[in-house]
Design an enzyme around this catalytic site. Structure first.
Site, short mmCIF file in Angstrom:
data_model
loop_
_atom_site.label_atom_id
_atom_site.label_comp_id
_atom_site.label_asym_id
_atom_site.label_seq_id
_atom_site.Cartn_x
_atom_site.Cartn_y
_atom_site.Cartn_z
N GLU A 1 6.99 1.40 9.01
CA GLU A 1 6.26 1.02 7.66
C GLU A 1 6.38 1.95 6.46
O GLU A 1 6.45 1.43 5.43
CB GLU A 1 4.83 0.78 8.12
CG GLU A 1 4.55 -0.28 8.98
CD GLU A 1 3.36 -0.34 9.46
OE1 GLU A 1 2.47 -1.46 9.40
OE2 GLU A 1 2.61 0.56 9.91
N LYS B 1 -2.17 -6.66 2.92
CA LYS B 1 -0.67 -6.27 3.37
C LYS B 1 -0.07 -7.66 3.50
O LYS B 1 -0.46 -8.66 4.30
CB LYS B 1 -0.73 -5.45 4.66
CG LYS B 1 0.92 -5.29 4.92
CD LYS B 1 0.47 -4.27 6.20
CE LYS B 1 1.61 -3.22 6.48
NZ LYS B 1 1.49 -2.26 7.65
#
Length: 100
Positions: free
Chosen positions: A21, A98
């Protein structure tokens, strides 16, 4: 007192607990609302008498560019930055989403 909302601010950032990530990054959307006394600006119609929304956006962008493990941490930083830069703001609500 008024509640001002700036919704749908999109950023590509590198937040997350997992290494991938933080390397690859992903898309985020930030919604922000804040409470401020707008009574002077309501009469004057002058940006100098209120919170400059462009400056708020720049603060959010700067916080989104600083990687964090948790979105909770990012949201706290955003709220603190807005209140620090604009002392007339009495409350801030931050939503960080997100997308992936």
């Amino acid at each position: 007192m008024s509640v001002i909302s700036i919704n749908g601010m999109r950023f590509y950032a590198h937040h997350g607990c997992f290494e991938q990530e933080r390397i690859i990054g992903t898309s985020f959307v930030v919604d922000l609302s804040f409470t401020v006394d707008t009574s002077v600006a309501e009469v004057s119609d002058n940006i100098a008498d209120t919170v400059n929304y462009l400056e708020v956006y720049r603060l959010v962008k700067a916080q989104m560019e600083t990687p964090s493990n948790l979105l909770e941490h990012v949201a706290r930083r955003v709220g603190e930055a807005v209140k620090c830069e604009f002392p007339s703001v009495s409350a801030v609500n931050v939503k960080v989403m997100k997308l992936n």
